[in-house]
Design a protein around this motif. Sequence first.
Motif, mmCIF file in Angstrom:
data_model
loop_
_atom_site.group_PDB
_atom_site.id
_atom_site.type_symbol
_atom_site.label_atom_id
_atom_site.label_comp_id
_atom_site.label_asym_id
_atom_site.label_seq_id
_atom_site.Cartn_x
_atom_site.Cartn_y
_atom_site.Cartn_z
ATOM 1 N N GLY A 117 2.934 8.435 -15.117
ATOM 2 C CA GLY A 117 4.041 8.781 -13.997
ATOM 3 C C GLY A 117 3.607 9.737 -12.557
ATOM 4 N N ASP A 118 2.740 10.331 -12.799
ATOM 5 C CA ASP A 118 2.214 11.377 -11.795
ATOM 6 C C ASP A 118 1.690 10.186 -10.671
ATOM 7 O OD1 ASP A 118 2.535 13.525 -13.247
ATOM 8 O OD2 ASP A 118 0.442 14.199 -13.482
ATOM 9 N N THR A 119 1.996 10.762 -9.337
ATOM 10 C CA THR A 119 1.413 9.897 -8.043
ATOM 11 C C THR A 119 0.014 10.533 -7.792
ATOM 12 O OG1 THR A 119 3.722 9.659 -7.294
ATOM 13 C CG2 THR A 119 1.754 9.258 -5.859
ATOM 14 N N ILE A 120 -0.745 9.733 -7.835
ATOM 15 C CA ILE A 120 -2.209 9.686 -7.508
ATOM 16 C C ILE A 120 -2.514 9.245 -6.232
ATOM 17 C CG2 ILE A 120 -4.629 9.346 -8.553
ATOM 18 C CD1 ILE A 120 -2.724 11.220 -9.994
ATOM 19 N N THR A 121 -3.507 10.059 -5.288
ATOM 20 C CA THR A 121 -4.303 9.420 -4.234
ATOM 21 C C THR A 121 -5.641 9.668 -4.531
ATOM 22 O OG1 THR A 121 -2.290 10.447 -2.787
ATOM 23 C CG2 THR A 121 -4.435 9.591 -1.872
ATOM 24 N N ILE A 122 -6.359 8.403 -4.123
ATOM 25 C CA ILE A 122 -7.888 8.347 -4.366
ATOM 26 C C ILE A 122 -8.388 7.915 -3.086
ATOM 27 C CG2 ILE A 122 -9.510 7.224 -5.679
ATOM 28 C CD1 ILE A 122 -7.089 6.351 -7.373
ATOM 29 N N ASP A 123 -9.425 8.726 -2.586
ATOM 30 C CA ASP A 123 -10.425 8.219 -1.628
ATOM 31 C C ASP A 123 -11.469 7.868 -2.070
ATOM 32 O OD1 ASP A 123 -12.035 8.046 0.517
ATOM 33 O OD2 ASP A 123 -11.163 9.640 1.820
ATOM 34 N N LEU A 124 -11.958 6.516 -2.151
ATOM 35 C CA LEU A 124 -13.019 5.988 -2.780
ATOM 36 C C LEU A 124 -14.244 6.334 -2.015
ATOM 37 C CD1 LEU A 124 -11.662 2.218 -3.439
ATOM 38 C CD2 LEU A 124 -11.884 4.147 -5.085
ATOM 39 N N GLU A 125 -14.355 6.547 -0.674
ATOM 40 C CA GLU A 125 -15.361 6.938 -0.103
ATOM 41 C C GLU A 125 -15.982 8.215 -0.231
ATOM 42 O OE1 GLU A 125 -14.920 6.242 4.077
ATOM 43 O OE2 GLU A 125 -15.191 3.900 3.626
ATOM 44 N N THR A 126 -15.008 9.074 -0.650
ATOM 45 C CA THR A 126 -15.568 10.595 -0.959
ATOM 46 C C THR A 126 -15.201 10.817 -2.391
ATOM 47 O OG1 THR A 126 -13.326 11.415 -0.761
ATOM 48 C CG2 THR A 126 -14.509 11.266 1.188
ATOM 49 N N GLY A 127 -14.601 10.237 -3.190
ATOM 50 C CA GLY A 127 -14.428 10.408 -4.500
ATOM 51 C C GLY A 127 -13.240 11.460 -4.672
ATOM 52 N N LYS A 128 -12.688 11.893 -3.845
ATOM 53 C CA LYS A 128 -11.643 12.713 -3.962
ATOM 54 C C LYS A 128 -10.426 12.307 -4.637
ATOM 55 C CE LYS A 128 -8.958 16.176 -1.118
ATOM 56 N NZ LYS A 128 -8.706 16.797 0.198
ATOM 57 N N ILE A 129 -9.869 12.901 -5.602
ATOM 58 C CA ILE A 129 -8.480 12.674 -6.405
ATOM 59 C C ILE A 129 -7.632 13.735 -6.199
ATOM 60 C CG2 ILE A 129 -7.892 11.862 -8.650
ATOM 61 C CD1 ILE A 129 -10.661 10.985 -9.344
ATOM 62 N N ASN A 134 1.332 17.078 -9.307
ATOM 63 C CA ASN A 134 1.328 18.584 -9.866
ATOM 64 C C ASN A 134 0.200 19.287 -8.846
ATOM 65 O OD1 ASN A 134 -1.531 18.037 -10.470
ATOM 66 N ND2 ASN A 134 -1.032 18.035 -12.513
ATOM 67 N N LYS A 135 0.018 18.684 -7.572
ATOM 68 C CA LYS A 135 -0.825 19.234 -6.632
ATOM 69 C C LYS A 135 -2.232 19.735 -6.931
ATOM 70 C CE LYS A 135 2.850 19.161 -4.006
ATOM 71 N NZ LYS A 135 3.231 17.805 -3.696
ATOM 72 N N GLN A 136 -3.041 19.086 -7.947
ATOM 73 C CA GLN A 136 -4.315 19.475 -8.356
ATOM 74 C C GLN A 136 -5.185 18.229 -7.758
ATOM 75 O OE1 GLN A 136 -3.655 19.834 -12.639
ATOM 76 N NE2 GLN A 136 -4.824 21.721 -12.268
ATOM 77 N N THR A 137 -6.337 18.801 -7.348
ATOM 78 C CA THR A 137 -7.289 17.872 -6.926
ATOM 79 C C THR A 137 -8.645 17.812 -7.647
ATOM 80 O OG1 THR A 137 -6.544 18.526 -4.459
ATOM 81 C CG2 THR A 137 -8.704 17.609 -4.669
ATOM 82 N N LEU A 138 -9.348 16.829 -7.806
ATOM 83 C CA LEU A 138 -10.588 17.074 -8.552
ATOM 84 C C LEU A 138 -11.455 15.901 -7.524
ATOM 85 C CD1 LEU A 138 -9.189 15.855 -12.023
ATOM 86 C CD2 LEU A 138 -10.150 18.050 -11.438
ATOM 87 N N GLN A 139 -12.662 16.199 -7.970
ATOM 88 C CA GLN A 139 -13.896 15.548 -7.539
ATOM 89 C C GLN A 139 -14.505 14.461 -8.468
ATOM 90 O OE1 GLN A 139 -14.575 15.635 -4.028
ATOM 91 N NE2 GLN A 139 -15.879 13.805 -4.675
ATOM 92 N N GLY A 140 -14.098 13.087 -8.061
ATOM 93 C CA GLY A 140 -14.773 12.166 -8.809
ATOM 94 C C GLY A 140 -16.029 11.686 -8.302
ATOM 95 N N THR A 141 -16.618 11.061 -8.835
ATOM 96 C CA THR A 141 -18.006 10.354 -8.420
ATOM 97 C C THR A 141 -17.732 9.603 -7.009
ATOM 98 O OG1 THR A 141 -17.898 8.375 -9.789
ATOM 99 C CG2 THR A 141 -19.071 9.987 -10.539
ATOM 100 N N MET A 142 -18.801 9.759 -6.144
ATOM 101 C CA MET A 142 -18.512 8.883 -4.737
ATOM 102 C C MET A 142 -19.093 7.457 -5.149
ATOM 103 S SD MET A 142 -19.507 11.394 -1.433
ATOM 104 C CE MET A 142 -20.526 10.299 -0.945
ATOM 105 N N LEU A 143 -18.463 6.661 -4.554
ATOM 106 C CA LEU A 143 -19.093 5.511 -4.656
ATOM 107 C C LEU A 143 -20.258 5.100 -3.564
ATOM 108 C CD1 LEU A 143 -15.833 3.344 -5.494
ATOM 109 C CD2 LEU A 143 -17.586 4.209 -7.082
ATOM 110 N N PRO A 144 -21.319 4.693 -3.951
ATOM 111 C CA PRO A 144 -22.343 4.370 -3.004
ATOM 112 C C PRO A 144 -22.085 3.322 -1.823
ATOM 113 C CG PRO A 144 -23.207 4.050 -4.938
ATOM 114 C CD PRO A 144 -21.807 4.284 -5.177
ATOM 115 N N SER A 145 -22.585 3.170 -0.632
ATOM 116 C CA SER A 145 -21.872 2.291 0.098
ATOM 117 C C SER A 145 -22.280 0.878 -0.012
ATOM 118 C CB SER A 145 -22.900 2.557 1.646
ATOM 119 O OG SER A 145 -24.103 2.371 1.419
ATOM 120 N N PHE A 146 -23.203 0.642 -0.957
ATOM 121 C CA PHE A 146 -23.177 -0.737 -1.098
ATOM 122 C C PHE A 146 -22.284 -1.389 -2.304
ATOM 123 C CE2 PHE A 146 -25.504 0.869 -5.022
ATOM 124 C CZ PHE A 146 -25.353 0.273 -6.071
ATOM 125 N N ILE A 147 -21.660 -0.305 -3.042
ATOM 126 C CA ILE A 147 -20.421 -0.818 -4.144
ATOM 127 C C ILE A 147 -19.160 -0.550 -3.033
ATOM 128 C CG2 ILE A 147 -19.186 0.184 -5.826
ATOM 129 C CD1 ILE A 147 -21.779 0.791 -7.083
#
Length: 167
Positions: A117-129, A134-147
């Motif tokens: 139910g939480d609302t999530i925003t993802i930036d695929l280019e930077t991996g920022k989630i 709950n106002k928390q930010t995590l760093q996911g893997t950055m997707l390479p340009s070819f992906i």
Amino acid sequence: MESKIKANAIVFGNNIDSDVILPGKYLVLVDPYELGKHALESLDTDFVNKAKDGVVLIGGKNFGCGSSREQAPLALKYAGVKCVIAESFARIFYRNSINIGLPVIECKNISSVVKTGDTITIDLETGKIQNQTNKQTLQGTMLPSFIMEILSDGGLIENLHKRMNKK
């Protein structure tokens, strides 16, 4: 496909295998929309209704383990899953997802920061989630340009067609 995704989360645990994502009895279906109607039905009989307007699927460790069926990520995509974020993925599921144009991001501790139910925003280019709830930010893997290119084209086959037509 946009590089920024915003949707509500649906959370599952560890070791969600491809047989649970799409049971084998549905492998005879060829229409991806029909496959989508059966995504994760053994874990949540109402999943398809919850996902139809677009969701982000959150998994624990080893998401997509099991057989190498490409119909599993295809069913998720056509059920309405915009992105899968998990602590780790089975390698073949990860690649099958990219190949069919379903974004997948690895992110440590995502399961402990996001609830259904939480609302999530993802930036695929930077991996920022960002968990907007709950106002928390995590760093996911950055997707390479070819992906990113494969995803923006809608999958590997579409990407290859595009690249071949440029020559």
